[in-house]
Design an enzyme around this catalytic site. Structure first.
Site, PDB file in Angstrom:
ATOM      1  N   SER A 155      34.963  21.309  13.090  1.00 37.49           N
ATOM      2  CA  SER A 155      33.826  20.687  13.763  1.00 37.49           C
ATOM      3  C   SER A 155      33.928  19.177  13.578  1.00 37.49           C
ATOM      4  CB  SER A 155      32.517  21.252  13.196  1.00 37.49           C
ATOM      5  OG  SER A 155      31.393  20.687  13.826  1.00 37.49           O
ATOM      6  N   TYR A 199      28.947  15.426  23.091  1.00 32.80           N
ATOM      7  CA  TYR A 199      29.899  15.864  22.062  1.00 32.80           C
ATOM      8  C   TYR A 199      29.238  16.666  20.941  1.00 32.80           C
ATOM      9  CZ  TYR A 199      33.414  15.370  18.332  1.00 32.80           C
ATOM     10  OH  TYR A 199      34.312  15.597  17.323  1.00 32.80           O
ATOM     11  N   LYS A 202      29.891  20.678  19.054  1.00 36.65           N
ATOM     12  CA  LYS A 202      30.313  20.858  17.665  1.00 36.65           C
ATOM     13  C   LYS A 202      29.250  21.570  16.836  1.00 36.65           C
ATOM     14  CE  LYS A 202      34.421  19.012  17.744  1.00 36.65           C
ATOM     15  NZ  LYS A 202      35.625  19.809  17.443  1.00 36.65           N
TER      16      LYS A 202
END
Length: 359
Positions: free
Chosen positions: A199, A213, A217
């Site tokens: 991650s 983004y 993650k």
């Protein structure tokens, strides 16, 4: 005995009896302290008994997606130098072949093999399943899967193209789901295995410029927690790695579009080297640790965001309990600093706009 002596004796007895009451809180405090010390020592003694048995990388088959560069390549090198057989998975064949040559330099015996597979792990599950099957036929069952394929983009929410949100979820999330689905059945049959999801610290805290983004993650954390609960009885352990900004080609590409606010916030934690990150995350995966963090900031974030995540030792859980309050206090100062950065940048932009209009 005179009356004065009798009075003195009575006073002495009274003081003696009442002094015990005065000392009682201190005695209780000592007993509690002794109990805590004994409890902590007991935890340290029994924690190795409940922790997973470390995975031996010598002779193991390790599959690394996104293994042609950056953290993925360094993870492959770290596993290879410990005697593992490596399957590198990425899209670019040229980069794969170059990475293969670099990894092979770290062989410790003549039997080790590096296999390269060119495939987009986020596009088609049946294709991913097929290539993983081919890798297992050549190098044996997968002992450890490292999901490192990923991409990043930064920018203000309203300025990021809508299709980029979808693309990042496909690459960063589904690009980890598909390879994991392809190896999980065999791991359960063998009652052993390790699965790592790479991650990011942006997967622990949402920051300015990472609206596309960070969610991709963060999603890995939810997948990892749910999956760990399913597969732990089969002696399979999941690790979620949260590396900070790392000196990779991906970071260099990201910096081209990074807003000023994001740059200033990122500078507060510095940049790590990929080989340093690889050593730490491989060690944690081998040990079966659920969280893998890098540096003091990473440790603090992992403790702060542990929530209902699994622990692999009682000691780890105790450390999280003890440090939570202190780390939350420190985090509030960080958040205040980040908000101040964003506010100053906004004011500066508004002043520049006003100056341009006056001209």
């Amino acid at each position: 005995m005179s009356s004065e002596e009798g009075l003195s004796s009575t006073i002495t007895d009274w003081l003696f009896i009442n002094s015990w009451w005065l000392l009682l809180p201190f005695i209780m405090l000592l007993v509690v302290a002794a109990f805590i010390v004994a409890f902590v020592l007991l935890l340290y003694m029994i924690s190795p008994l409940i922790s997973p048995k470390p995975l031996k990388l010598n002779g193991a088959h390790v599959v690394v997606t996104g293994g042609s560069s950056g953290i993925g390549k360094c993870i492959a090198i770290e596993c290879y130098r410990q005697g593992a057989f490596i399957t590198l998975v990425a899209r670019d064949e040229v980069k794969l072949l170059q990475a293969k040559k670099e990894v092979e330099k770290f062989a410790i015996n003549d039997k080790q093999v590096v296999l390269c597979i060119s495939v987009d792990v986020s596009s088609d599950y049946s294709q991913v399943e097929s290539v993983i099957k081919q890798a297992q036929e050549k190098l044996g069952p997968v002992d450890m899967l490292v999901n490192c394929a990923g991409t990043s983009i930064s920018g203000k929410f309203e300025e990021v193209e809508v299709d980029r949100f979808k693309k990042l979820m496909e690459v960063n999330y589904l690009g980890s789901v598909y390879p994991t689905r392809a190896v999980i059945t065999t791991m359960k049959e063998r009652r052993m295995g390790r699965i790592m999801f790479v991650s990011s610290q942006a997967g622990q805290i949402g920051l300015f410029g990472y609206t596309a983004y960070s969610p991709s993650k963060f999603a890995l954390r939810g997948l990892a927690e749910s999956l760990q609960m399913e597969i732990k009885p089969y002696n399979i352990y999941v690790t979620v790695a949260y590396p900070p900004d790392t000196d990779t080609p991906g970071l260099a590409e990201e910096n081209k579009t990074k807003p000023l606010e994001t740059k200033l916030i990122s500078e507060t934690s510095g940049v790590c080297q990929p080989d340093q990150v690889a050593k730490i995350v491989v060690r944690d995966a081998v040990q079966g640790n659920f969280n893998s963090s890098v540096g003091p900031d990473g440790y603090m974030l992992s403790a702060l965001t542990c929530g209902m995540s699994p622990v692999t030792s009682i000691t780890e859980g105790l450390q999280q309990i003890v440090t939570m309050g202190l780390f939350r206090t420190i985090a509030l100062f960080y958040l205040g600093s980040f908000d101040s950065i964003v506010r100053r940048c906004m004011i500066q932009r508004e002043q520049l706009r006003a100056a341009d209009k006056r001209e």
